[in-house]
Design an enzyme around this catalytic site. Structure first.
Site, PDB file in Angstrom:
ATOM      1  N   LYS A   1      57.794  87.046  22.069  1.00  0.00           N
ATOM      2  CA  LYS A   1      57.969  88.005  20.985  1.00  0.00           C
ATOM      3  C   LYS A   1      57.620  89.410  21.464  1.00  0.00           C
ATOM      4  O   LYS A   1      56.647  89.600  22.205  1.00  0.00           O
ATOM      5  CB  LYS A   1      57.083  87.590  19.815  1.00  0.00           C
ATOM      6  CG  LYS A   1      57.334  88.321  18.512  1.00  0.00           C
ATOM      7  CD  LYS A   1      56.492  87.671  17.416  1.00  0.00           C
ATOM      8  CE  LYS A   1      56.717  88.324  16.062  1.00  0.00           C
ATOM      9  NZ  LYS A   1      55.942  87.632  14.995  1.00  0.00           N
TER      10      LYS A   1
ATOM     11  N   SER B   1      58.368  87.456  10.897  1.00  0.00           N
ATOM     12  CA  SER B   1      58.683  88.455  11.903  1.00  0.00           C
ATOM     13  C   SER B   1      59.120  87.860  13.244  1.00  0.00           C
ATOM     14  O   SER B   1      59.556  88.604  14.125  1.00  0.00           O
ATOM     15  CB  SER B   1      57.466  89.359  12.127  1.00  0.00           C
ATOM     16  OG  SER B   1      56.360  88.630  12.628  1.00  0.00           O
TER      17      SER B   1
ATOM     18  N   SER C   1      55.166  84.253   9.507  1.00  0.00           N
ATOM     19  CA  SER C   1      56.097  84.807  10.492  1.00  0.00           C
ATOM     20  C   SER C   1      56.623  83.820  11.519  1.00  0.00           C
ATOM     21  O   SER C   1      57.574  84.129  12.238  1.00  0.00           O
ATOM     22  CB  SER C   1      55.433  85.987  11.221  1.00  0.00           C
ATOM     23  OG  SER C   1      55.273  87.073  10.340  1.00  0.00           O
TER      24      SER C   1
END
Length: 474
Positions: A78, A153, A177
């Site tokens: 990420k 996210s 997320s």
């Protein structure tokens, strides 16, 4: 699609360990697949393929067989998390050209265990948001219907495994997320117990709200990646030793007959799309075919939504207060709102939020004296219009912020319980729906066992898939 991309992570690692394929084979398969699907989804905006090839050549001579050894498997990281020598923007124009010289401790751990980083996955600015978009790289699209959001996210990570660009994706989870993107993209995501996986040297070292965790196409893949990630880390005071039995071994054993508490919406306290409730209610009954008992029950929710928002806002103050003073014009409104809300709230309100969280946890702990697991929907709605920041209305209830729209996941965050999100079907428009399977704190193995059992009685997710254009349902 290259046949190597269709392999699960566990299958690919087994072939690597038997030397039937090489890490370079998988890197080239990933590179080809990324080139094929990225124009349609925008999940992996930053590639580091040459770095990956160099790493593969160094790994080729040594392929350890301890729990979690990935033996040269490509993964995505990420874009909130530093990878040495690779552009890492945190989804922020402030860090548009940032290239860290040192990797995050978790990335170092993954690479020591034979994971090969091939790309950074897209994320909302500083990970704040239920839809993955930012001013640096734009929007990431859902491969099941590219008119829809992939969630946030860890949206780029979810899409990267759903489309077969990589076999495993790293992510993080504060209010959902890892779980919501997994639900929206039809893959498996896990929020581990706080302390299970290092968060490195974040400013909020002593808060259990935000965790790092794994995402994959199957429960076995997620268990493998959690074995890679977990363990004591000197940079994170909440971490503890890895378990004596690996998570991969735990899910390979016969699962017990679990006693399951099921709730579609905490007794109507959380708005959840009607079709989502119905699909999840039907899916959870599949546990009964494996000898489990399922009762509709939920602990009293209280005002945990407001308590979460208060504590989250305080974390934003720790993370963003100084940045607002120097770069306010480059920070998106949601983050400014969350931070200023934290700055304006009183210490008395924070104290109330802590008491409310503790009271909710005590009710959850009492539930676990009777039940082994809590099961609930993985998201309040299926994937929504990619042009929206969050769904404006859920089951007829207007949502006033992206935080309000995520209460079905953020409520579980407040318990510090490990949670696995698994696919459980498609709605009438072909959008994935999922379940959250929640176990008591530090019973990560139980959550994974139950998720593996559900996967066995229900079936897999049907990924990887080719991106599909579509329209937003009415």
């Amino acid at each position: 699609m290259n046949e190597l991309c269709r392999l699960t992570a566990t299958q690919a690692v087994a072939l690597l360990k038997r030397r039937e394929i090489a890490a370079l084979d998988l890197i080239e398969a990933a590179a080809s697949r990324i080139a094929e699907v990225e124009p349609a989804v925008n999940a992996l905006p930053t590639l580091c393929l040459d770095r990956a090839r160099d790493h593969a050549k160094r790994l080729d001579a040594t392929r350890p067989d301890e729990p979690g050894a990935l033996a040269g498997l490509p993964v995505s990281i990420k874009d909130l998390t530093d990878v040495a020598g690779v552009r890492t923007t945190y989804g922020s124009p402030i860090f548009r050209d940032h290239v860290p010289v040192k990797s995050h401790p978790l990335v170092e751990r993954i690479e020591r265990h034979g994971g090969i980083v091939v790309a950074k996955s897209n994320t909302p600015e500083f990970g704040a948001g239920g839809n993955t978009f930012n001013e640096v790289f734009g929007r990431t699209l859902n491969p099941w219907n590219t008119a829809l959001t992939c969630g946030g996210s860890t949206g780029g990570g979810a899409v990267s495994v759903a489309t077969g660009e990589v076999w495993l994706a790293h992510g993080s989870d504060h209010g959902g997320s890892l779980r919501r993107p997994a639900t929206y993209c039809g893959v498996v995501g896990m929020r581990p117990s706080p302390g299970r996986v290092t968060r490195g040297s974040v400013a909020n070292l002593f808060s259990p709200l935000s965790v790092q965790g794994p995402m994959g196409r199957t429960v076995a893949d997620v268990a493998l990646f959690l074995d890679t990630m977990c363990g004591l880390c000197p940079h994170d005071p909440l971490t503890f030793d890895a378990p004596a039995e690996s998570f991969a071994a735990a899910i390979a054993t016969l699962a017990p007959r679990f006693r399951i508490a099921w709730t579609p919406d905490f007794g109507g306290r959380i708005p959840v799309d009607r079709e989502t409730r119905d699909l999840c209610a039907e899916a959870v009954r599949r546990f009964e075919s494996a000898g489990c008992t399922v009762d509709e029950y939920a602990p009293e929710l209280g005002d945990v939504g407001e308590a979460f928002l208060a504590l989250r806002s305080q974390q934003f103050v720790v993370d963003r207060e100084l940045m607002l003073q120097t770069h306010r014009d480059q920070i998106k409104p949601d983050i400014i709102w969350n931070t200023e809300r934290g700055l304006a709230q009183t210490t008395s309100h924070l104290a109330w939020a802590e008491r409310e969280r503790a009271a909710f946890y005590r009710r959850v702990a009492a539930m676990f004296e009777t039940y082994d697991l809590l099961v609930l929907p993985g998201a309040a709605t299926p994937a929504f219009d990619v042009a929206l920041r969050f769904p404006k209305v859920v089951d007829g209830v207007v949502q006033d912020s992206y935080i309000a729209a995520s209460l079905i996941t953020s409520a579980i965050t407040m318990t510090s319980c490990p949670t696995v999100s698994v696919p459980c079907g498609l709605d009438q428009y072909g959008r994935p729906v999922g379940l959250q399977i929640v176990a008591p704190p530090r019973h990560d193995a139980r959550a994974l066992q139950a998720a593996a059992l559900f996967e066995q009685v229900y079936g897999g997710s049907g990924t990887p898939i080719d991106p599909r254009p579509g329209t937003v349902p009415g």
